[in-house]
Every structure is written in C-alpha cells, then in structure tokens.
Design an enzyme around this catalytic site. Sequence first.
Site, short mmCIF file in Angstrom:
data_model
loop_
_atom_site.label_atom_id
_atom_site.label_comp_id
_atom_site.label_asym_id
_atom_site.label_seq_id
_atom_site.Cartn_x
_atom_site.Cartn_y
_atom_site.Cartn_z
N LYS A 52 0.84 -1.21 0.00
CA LYS A 52 0.00 0.00 0.00
C LYS A 52 0.87 1.25 0.00
CE LYS A 52 -3.87 -2.45 1.98
NZ LYS A 52 -4.67 -2.85 3.15
N GLN A 96 -5.09 -1.82 9.34
CA GLN A 96 -4.93 -3.12 8.69
C GLN A 96 -5.52 -4.23 9.57
OE1 GLN A 96 -3.58 -3.68 5.51
NE2 GLN A 96 -4.36 -5.75 5.84
N ASP A 119 -11.25 2.38 3.35
CA ASP A 119 -11.49 0.94 3.19
C ASP A 119 -12.98 0.66 2.93
OD1 ASP A 119 -9.25 -0.66 3.16
OD2 ASP A 119 -9.08 -0.81 5.34
#
Length: 292
Positions: A52, A96, A119
């Site tokens: 990422k 995460q 997200d």
Amino acid sequence: MTIIDGKATAAQIKAEIAAEVEQIVSNGGKRPHLAAVLVGHDGGSETYVRNKVLACEACGFRSSLIRFEDDVTEDELLACVGRLNADADVDGFIVQLPLPRHISEQKVIEAIDYRKDVDGFHPVNVGRMAIGLPCYISATPKGILELLKRYRIETAGKKCVVLGRSNIVGKPMAQLMMQKQYGDATVTVCHSRTQGLAEECRSADILIAAIGRPGFVTADMVKEGATVIDVGTTRVPDASRKSGFRLAGDVDFEAVAPRCAAITPVPGGVGPMTICMLMLNTLAAGKREYYE
Ligand code: NAP
C-alpha cells in the site's frame, strides 16, 4: 478466452491517478495523504501494508505508517484513530486487519470517521453503498467492478453467482452486482450451507468465487462461455518458492479457463486491483468527492 489482466489494469489506473495528482498539485491543490495503522508483525499484513505504501508512492500520494506492537491496548488504538480523525492533513486512513483478539475490530472500524474510511468498512459507507449513495466502496468488490467495466463484460440482465458472503467481499459484491447503476444483474449468493451449489454455479454467466478454498470451482461447475472472477488467495506451502508458499485461487484455473469467455488468474487478477482501488478511494478522499 480472455485472461483478465489485473496487474496491467492496476498499473494503468495508478498511472491515471498519478497524472491527476500532478494536475491537482500543479493547480495549487493538496497532495492526497493516506495513513495506515499496522498492529503486530503478521507476515501477510506486513506485505499488504508495504504494498500500500509503495502504491502511494506510485500514485504521488503522501503516506504515513503508524506501527504498534501486538500488546497495544484497545484504548491506545482508539486514541490513535481519534488523532487520525482530527489530523487535517490525513485525507483517509486504514487500520490493517486482522487485529489481535483482545481488540474489537468492529469498535475500531466504527471509531473511524466515515469521511476518512477509505477501506469502506464503516457502517455509514456500507449502508450508503447498499442504497446506492456516493460513498467509499470497499476495495475488492470495487476492483472487480472496474475489471468487468474495463474488459467490457456485459453484466446487465445476466445471471451472477457470488460464492461467499463475507462482509468484505461476498456481501458487498452481491449488493453491487444487483444494483442498477453497477452490475444490474440477477444475483444469487452461495455459502457453506447452500444446497445444490454446483448447479447454482453452472447457471452463472458471471461467477465470482470468494471462499478461500483452493481449486474449489471445477470445470463441471462452470457454464460454457461464462466469466469467472477468482478472489481466493490462499497461501499453500510450496518448497520450490523462496517464500515457502504460493497463492492459490478458489478456481481450478487450468481446467476451468478453456470453458470461459474470460477469467482472472491468481495471482495477477483481482489482487493487484484491490490496492489500486484503495488508491482511487484515497484520491476521492483528497478531492472530498463524497463528503465535505
Ligand atoms: P471469509 O470471511 O472466510 O468468508 C468465506 C465465505 O466463503 C463464507 O461466507 C463461507 O460461508 C464461504 N465458504 C467457505 N467454504 C465454503 C464452501 N465449501 N462452500 C461454500 N461456501 C463456502 O473469507 P473472505 O475474507 O471473504 O475471503 C475469501 C477469499 O478471498 C480468501 O481466499 C481471501 O484470502 C481472499 N481475498 C482476496 C482479496 C484480494 O484482494 N484478492 C481480498 C479479500 C479476500 P459461511 O458464511 O457459511 O461460513
């Protein structure tokens, strides 16, 4: 038969994003800034977060990585989320997953300001997606829609079968494939309790497999001329690799591919698109595209 090349498509989209970012910056605008919070040292999570950060560089974004050890408390993590919510320079951020067992993932997700939830896991974004309002759409289903669009695969009025009903893939995928402004398809969702699953799969014009069972979808489960999207990425031991493992999809690619009109490989199909869609969501966050 077309092999849907997610790697090349993702590279192209990242180049498009980078060009747009340079345009924004040269017009005096702000460079988008993505922050990532990583807890512990899980190998998979480390790799995802590293990729990422690399993708941010490729897109011309600013990125920040905030690390905690496994023993971080829920309160400490929530305090970090609070700081990122308040940080005017951070346009979007992710925590995460998975998190250690002593921390409630749902609590952390709900603590994220939905306007920075790139997200797309916050209930506000999930709810807005479900009723077709502008919002951050979670990256994996968004990436699959983008692949279908860029490969001009007709979805309207088609029969789509989604294997799996997780919150991050199966459910949003089915929602999006059903909605008029996205897939506009007739959708069936299958899961571990589904009866006659093989027959359901055989009826699909578009089959999307997201169950995490390597090679589960065999040739006899696929209609001639179908499009098959393989989301599965299970690490299976492979002594011939330096890493000691390889990624296996949910589809028996060798046997299924010859029956298909189009199919995604693993790796190189859906996977590279996922991070790329996180970048697209971050660009949207920087532009305040969905929320002020
Ligand atoms: P998950 O949360 O474990 O959900 C799996 C789903 O598959 C569940 O709904 C489960 O049914 C269903 N299932 C499991 N075994 C089944 C079987 N034998 N028959 C029918 N249904 C079955 O998994 P996930 O997070 O959605 O991920 C699925 C796969 O996609 C994994 O391999 C994951 O690594 C991969 N993935 C890839 C990406 C990417 O970027 N490429 C992103 C996310 C996930 P129940 O609900 O009945 O238990």
